[in-house]
Motif scaffolding. Structure first.
Motif, mmCIF file in Angstrom:
data_model
loop_
_atom_site.group_PDB
_atom_site.id
_atom_site.type_symbol
_atom_site.label_atom_id
_atom_site.label_comp_id
_atom_site.label_asym_id
_atom_site.label_seq_id
_atom_site.Cartn_x
_atom_site.Cartn_y
_atom_site.Cartn_z
ATOM 1 N N VAL A 1 2.174 0.413 5.264
ATOM 2 C CA VAL A 1 2.624 1.100 4.056
ATOM 3 C C VAL A 1 2.374 0.193 2.865
ATOM 4 N N ILE A 2 1.661 0.703 1.882
ATOM 5 C CA ILE A 2 1.421 -0.063 0.662
ATOM 6 C C ILE A 2 2.393 0.439 -0.397
ATOM 7 N N PHE B 1 -11.514 10.134 9.654
ATOM 8 C CA PHE B 1 -10.356 10.076 8.769
ATOM 9 C C PHE B 1 -9.676 11.422 8.582
ATOM 10 N N GLY B 2 -8.369 11.370 8.363
ATOM 11 C CA GLY B 2 -7.643 12.523 7.862
ATOM 12 C C GLY B 2 -6.848 12.043 6.670
ATOM 13 N N MET B 3 -6.652 12.887 5.691
ATOM 14 C CA MET B 3 -5.885 12.420 4.536
ATOM 15 C C MET B 3 -4.932 13.498 4.045
ATOM 16 N N LEU B 4 -3.712 13.079 3.784
ATOM 17 C CA LEU B 4 -2.729 13.954 3.147
ATOM 18 C C LEU B 4 -2.667 13.572 1.671
ATOM 19 N N PHE B 5 -3.046 14.507 0.816
ATOM 20 C CA PHE B 5 -3.061 14.205 -0.615
ATOM 21 C C PHE B 5 -1.690 14.418 -1.235
ATOM 22 N N GLN B 6 -1.506 13.741 -2.373
ATOM 23 C CA GLN B 6 -0.214 13.742 -3.052
ATOM 24 C C GLN B 6 0.288 15.163 -3.337
ATOM 25 N N GLY B 7 -0.562 15.967 -3.965
ATOM 26 C CA GLY B 7 -0.132 17.331 -4.293
ATOM 27 C C GLY B 7 -0.489 18.316 -3.198
ATOM 28 N N PHE C 1 -1.882 8.651 4.002
ATOM 29 C CA PHE C 1 -0.866 9.488 3.363
ATOM 30 C C PHE C 1 -0.658 8.999 1.934
ATOM 31 N N ASP C 2 -0.940 9.863 0.973
ATOM 32 C CA ASP C 2 -0.788 9.481 -0.432
ATOM 33 C C ASP C 2 0.531 10.050 -0.953
ATOM 34 N N GLU C 3 1.504 9.170 -1.122
ATOM 35 C CA GLU C 3 2.838 9.551 -1.599
ATOM 36 C C GLU C 3 3.348 10.825 -0.918
ATOM 37 N N PRO C 4 3.602 10.732 0.390
ATOM 38 C CA PRO C 4 3.936 11.945 1.139
ATOM 39 C C PRO C 4 5.255 12.589 0.723
ATOM 40 N N THR C 5 6.169 11.842 0.106
ATOM 41 C CA THR C 5 7.481 12.425 -0.190
ATOM 42 C C THR C 5 7.696 12.714 -1.666
ATOM 43 N N THR C 6 6.701 12.394 -2.504
ATOM 44 C CA THR C 6 6.869 12.629 -3.937
ATOM 45 C C THR C 6 7.095 14.108 -4.215
ATOM 46 N N GLY C 7 8.123 14.396 -5.014
ATOM 47 C CA GLY C 7 8.383 15.777 -5.413
ATOM 48 C C GLY C 7 9.211 16.564 -4.413
ATOM 49 N N LEU C 8 9.696 15.894 -3.353
ATOM 50 C CA LEU C 8 10.523 16.608 -2.373
ATOM 51 C C LEU C 8 11.978 16.165 -2.501
ATOM 52 N N ASP C 9 12.901 17.038 -2.092
ATOM 53 C CA ASP C 9 14.305 16.629 -2.104
ATOM 54 C C ASP C 9 14.522 15.626 -0.967
ATOM 55 N N ALA D 1 -2.714 6.877 16.114
ATOM 56 C CA ALA D 1 -3.626 6.696 14.993
ATOM 57 C C ALA D 1 -3.278 5.458 14.169
ATOM 58 N N THR D 2 -4.265 4.964 13.455
ATOM 59 C CA THR D 2 -4.040 3.938 12.455
ATOM 60 C C THR D 2 -3.648 4.664 11.165
ATOM 61 N N ALA D 3 -2.579 4.225 10.520
ATOM 62 C CA ALA D 3 -2.134 4.948 9.329
ATOM 63 C C ALA D 3 -1.980 4.014 8.147
ATOM 64 N N ILE D 4 -2.401 4.484 6.988
ATOM 65 C CA ILE D 4 -2.075 3.775 5.752
ATOM 66 C C ILE D 4 -1.360 4.772 4.844
ATOM 67 N N THR D 5 -0.167 4.389 4.423
ATOM 68 C CA THR D 5 0.622 5.255 3.556
ATOM 69 C C THR D 5 0.816 4.538 2.238
ATOM 70 N N ILE D 6 0.685 5.231 1.126
ATOM 71 C CA ILE D 6 1.065 4.606 -0.126
ATOM 72 C C ILE D 6 2.247 5.363 -0.690
ATOM 73 N N THR D 7 3.201 4.629 -1.172
ATOM 74 C CA THR D 7 4.435 5.266 -1.623
ATOM 75 C C THR D 7 5.194 4.317 -2.545
ATOM 76 N N HIS D 8 6.158 4.871 -3.297
ATOM 77 C CA HIS D 8 7.130 3.992 -3.948
ATOM 78 C C HIS D 8 8.531 4.391 -3.517
ATOM 79 N N ASP D 9 8.591 5.117 -2.404
ATOM 80 C CA ASP D 9 9.867 5.591 -1.887
ATOM 81 C C ASP D 9 10.278 4.673 -0.729
ATOM 82 N N MET D 10 11.345 3.876 -0.951
ATOM 83 C CA MET D 10 11.724 2.873 0.055
ATOM 84 C C MET D 10 12.176 3.510 1.367
#
Lengths: 252, 260
Positions: A31-32, A81-87, A164-172, A192-201
């Motif tokens: 996680v970055i 690769f698979g990617m989950l985009f922010q929006g 995963f690009d900010e998977p939880t942004t905008g969710l409750d 799988a090998t995963a790289i997630t970027i987030t600012h949600d601790m």
């Protein structure tokens, strides 16, 4: 294994990445973390070749991927690769199942329509959506459901590496918790090998094996998630505690 | 302000223009290279053919029926000044088929289609759908640009052909009902007067205009800046550049076809 070596990228005068060095072992979840606008997304896009780095190397299983490959070689690369985009980045002109099965309906992984649909419905079920969602359009879904569909699309072709690009942004917070758990489960179950970027601790603690802190275009700290709280980097500590006081300026 | 700043401004906008010409040219080359290489996404191509061709028919038809009518009135009034009222069918036919039919079809399609294409692709860019396409092993040029450019290049000539007929009909209706022309003679004069080269030039022009419309829509959509404003600007740029290029191309093509 994914390795970034001294990767630089600037957009005009804006130096986004200033020598990022990072390695992610096969089958682990990295996680970055870092504030908004610190270049987390750019780093991911560099690995995928959506953005070409100005200098530095990006190695996938020891092979440099920054040299732009074309045609079949590029296809084979992207198929890993698979990617989950922010929006979510779902295609609004296509129904939910066609979004999920996008890769299975065209190109090298193409298969019969019924089979693709079956796989799509199966993946939707995996992310907690009922089969009747399959024929809806993305605009008819809530934010949480769109994230789930995006997740289903990212895993539809069984990739070995998932971003995963900010998977939880905008969710409750509750939906965020559900998505975090889902990501963790899926990554573990697929190996799988995963790289997630987030600012949600909360995402970090739920998803990460390893954590890297990106600030000012460089990695400030990296290590296992268990050692994160004892990490001595002041940037990392300020980010974890969410304090206004510290080396990271609040005005960016 | 330094005395040299006007010079700097001229230099800056010149460089800007040259850079843009370069980008468009490169985009054009990339589009052409993807058109000739498989695969072609048939489903997208057919959907675009429907949208660009069939669904543009009402607006093109209305534009040309009124233009044809106005043209007949003007030629009659103008011709009356030197006792040449009888040339209405011939001049309506030639004016419509050679110039107004393809140009007005092109311009209406530029307004309708290049705006829609730029807005759609621009929104896709802003919401990362273009990046998503790439990560799903689908080349955005092949999936988005090629079907639109091919469909427009084929659909606009068909539209212009129908539009030409409707425009001539507009002139016919006005001439027969208001100006006292004999219906049979009017149609005979129109058909006898038109040559194959008139019709070929009309269709070739329309194909070029269709190509321009879709290319500009796709290009500006792909270049779209962030947010609603970026998409809005992309849409405007697409319509303006498509319209201007259509008129410029029309001038060039008319020169090619009709200068002896």
């Amino acid at each position: 294994m994914i390795e970034l070596r001294d990767v630089h990228k600037a957009f005009g005068a804006n130096k986004v990445l200033q020598g990022v060095t990072l390695s992610v072992d096969k089958g682990t979840s990295m996680v970055i973390i870092g504030g908004s606008g610190t270049g987390k997304s750019v780093a991911l896009k560099c690995i995928l070749g959506l953005v070409r780095p100005d200098s530095g190397q990006i190695l996938l299983d020891g092979e440099d991927v920054t040299k732009s490959a074309r045609g079949a070689k590029r296809d084979a690369f992207l198929a890993r690769f698979g990617m989950l985009f922010q929006g979510g980045a779902l295609f609004d002109s296509l129904s939910v199942w066609q979004n999920v099965a996008f890769r299975l309906l065209r190109g090298s992984l193409k298969r019969p329509k019924e089979e693709a649909r079956e796989i799509a419905v199966e993946k939707l079920r995996r992310v907690g959506l009922k089969p009747d969602v399959a024929d809806l359009f993305p605009a008819e879904l809530s934010g949480g459901m769109q994230k789930r569909v995006g997740l289903a699309r990212a895993i539809a072709a069984e990739p070995e590496i998932i971003f995963f690009d900010e998977p939880t942004t905008g969710l409750d917070p509750i939906m965020a918790g559900v998505i975090n758990e889902l990501i963790r489960e899926i990554v573990v179950e697929m190996g799988a090998t995963a790289i997630t970027i987030t600012h949600d601790m909360s995402s970090v603690r739920a998803i990460a094996d390893d954590v890297a802190m990106l600030h000012g275009g460089v990695i400030h700290w990296t290590g296992p998630v268990g050692e994160m709280d004892d990490g001595d980097d002041p940037y990392l500590q300020q980010f974890i505690t969410g304090s206004a006081e510290g080396p990271i300026e609040a005005v960016r | 302000m330094s005395p040299l700043s006007p010079v700097a401004a001229i230099g800056r906008s010149t460089l800007h223009l040259l850079a843009m010409i370069g980008r468009v040219t490169r985009y054009l080359g990339e589009t052409l290279s993807h058109i000739v290489r498989p695969p072609l996404y048939w489903r997208e191509f057919l959907a675009q053919l429907m949208f660009i061709g069939y669904l543009s028919l009402p607006v093109v038809g209305l534009t040309l029926v009124f233009t044809g009518g106005a043209l007949a009135l003007q030629i009659y009034a103008g011709g009356a000044r030197f006792n040449a009222e009888a040339v209405v069918p011939q001049i309506v036919a030639i004016g419509m088929v050679r110039e107004l039919g393809p140009v007005l079809t092109g311009l209406m399609v530029a307004g309708r289609v290049s705006a829609a294409i730029a807005a759609e692709i621009g929104t896709m860019k802003v919401t990362e759908q273009i990046d998503a396409l790439t990560t799903l092993s689908t080349n955005p040029m092949k999936y988005l640009t090629v079907p639109r450019v091919l469909a427009a290049t084929l659909a606009v000539p068909a539209l212009a052909a129908v539009g030409n007929v409707i425009g001539v009909m507009g002139g016919y209706l006005v001439a027969v009902t208001r100006l006292g022309f004999n219906p049979t003679t009017y149609i005979k004069n129109t058909v006898d007067f038109l040559e194959a080269s008139d019709i070929v030039s009309s269709l070739v022009k329309a194909a070029a205009f269709g190509f321009i419309v879709a290319l500009m829509g796709c290009y500006h959509g792909m270049q779209s800046g962030r947010g609603a404003q970026g998409v809005g600007r992309a849409t405007t740029n697409a319509v303006v550049s498509a319209s201007v290029l259509i008129l410029a191309a029309n001038f060039v093509l008319t020169g090619v076809f009709f200068t002896e």
